[in-house]
Design an enzyme around this catalytic site. Sequence first.
Site, PDB file in Angstrom:
ATOM      1  N   LEU A 150       0.723  -1.104   0.061  1.00 16.23           N
ATOM      2  CA  LEU A 150       0.182  -0.063   0.095  1.00 16.23           C
ATOM      3  C   LEU A 150       0.742   1.416  -0.020  1.00 16.23           C
ATOM      4  O   LEU A 150       1.655   1.549   0.778  1.00 16.23           O
ATOM      5  CB  LEU A 150      -1.002  -0.169   1.035  1.00 16.23           C
ATOM      6  N   CYS A 180      14.906   0.088  -6.858  1.00 19.86           N
ATOM      7  CA  CYS A 180      14.205   0.131  -5.595  1.00 19.86           C
ATOM      8  C   CYS A 180      13.137  -1.074  -6.089  1.00 19.86           C
ATOM      9  O   CYS A 180      13.133  -2.063  -5.133  1.00 19.86           O
ATOM     10  CB  CYS A 180      12.993   1.422  -5.663  1.00 19.86           C
ATOM     11  N   CYS A 239      10.764   9.942  -6.041  1.00 18.68           N
ATOM     12  CA  CYS A 239       9.907   9.840  -4.897  1.00 18.68           C
ATOM     13  C   CYS A 239      10.808  10.700  -3.482  1.00 18.68           C
ATOM     14  O   CYS A 239      10.325  11.246  -2.556  1.00 18.68           O
ATOM     15  CB  CYS A 239       9.350   8.489  -4.675  1.00 18.68           C
TER      16      CYS A 239
END
Length: 346
Positions: free
Chosen positions: A11, A93, A192
């Site tokens: 999530l 990542c 990010c």
Amino acid sequence: MNKKKKVAVGLSGGVDSGTTAMILQEKGFTVVGVTMRLFDHQDKEIESARLVADTLGIEHHVVDFRDEFEDVVIKYFKETYEKGKTPNPCLKCNKFFKYGKLMDFCKSIGSDFFATGHYARKIYDEKTDTYKLLKAISSRKDQSYNLFQLSQEDLKYLIFPIGEFNSKEEVRKKALTKLNIVSKKSDSTGICFIEHKKLGRYLKEVNSSSVKEGNFVDKEGNILGTHKGLAYYTIGQKRKLGENLSFNYVVTKIDSEKNEIILGSEKDLITTKLVLKDTNFINPNIVLPFDSDIKVSQWSEVYRGKVLEKDGDIVIEFYDPVRAPAPGQAAVFYIGDEVIGGGFIK
């Protein structure tokens, strides 16, 4: 699938991952939410992920990987620019965190499957007893390029519900039924872990040598002007080179040892061959050489070429000239909708 199976959903606090959790819950899975904390300025995203979990009435775990993320992804990001190459932190990542450490955590809490909001699909081929990674139904949102490093063992454990949707709008419409709180959230953009989204400013803050001024030179080494730092430029760039240089020249090479940007013409950018490193083949039954559709970046056009092994390297020989593939990015192989594998451009 056994409806009582437990699935962990990554999530992020956005609509894609939230809708993924909602769909799997509707299918009868026991759903658990998992969220990675990778850097300090994530409080809003984590709170949004927690709100999604609370709305669906599911368990929620936050796993702190900040130290490891700094050592692996941020260090790679900085060093790649300093080497005059173009990093892709999402690929790093995905391999080490989302489909690495996070997936391991999900297994440790007893999850039978791990699901993400990536736009991709997987199928099981009974004839060959292998899993195949496929493009998403929505070509506009397809993220299969970013998943070329997955293994058969990874795919066995993964679920990609969003890959079956025709569009992002369709996903938002689905979210409206239970997750109005995130249904209108905009897509995250930029890198990010850079809070202010300004690359040059960030690299100065971390004292990177890639934002140190140097010279623009031509192929013969003649100085043409001054550049702002290696990180501001990529192979094939014509814009923002400075007065009298923009559009008259194009970036053809970046020399990190001399801190020089080599400028030339369009013909200097054309190649018909690439050498790859760290190549991964998702389909274990593929036999070299093979013809393939090839993407040389997430949003590049599709090229046709032959993938083969030469002198111990995986090499692509293109049937038509390719413009400006950037060292550090990945070249990914497709046959039809199937992702065969890929590797990083040397």
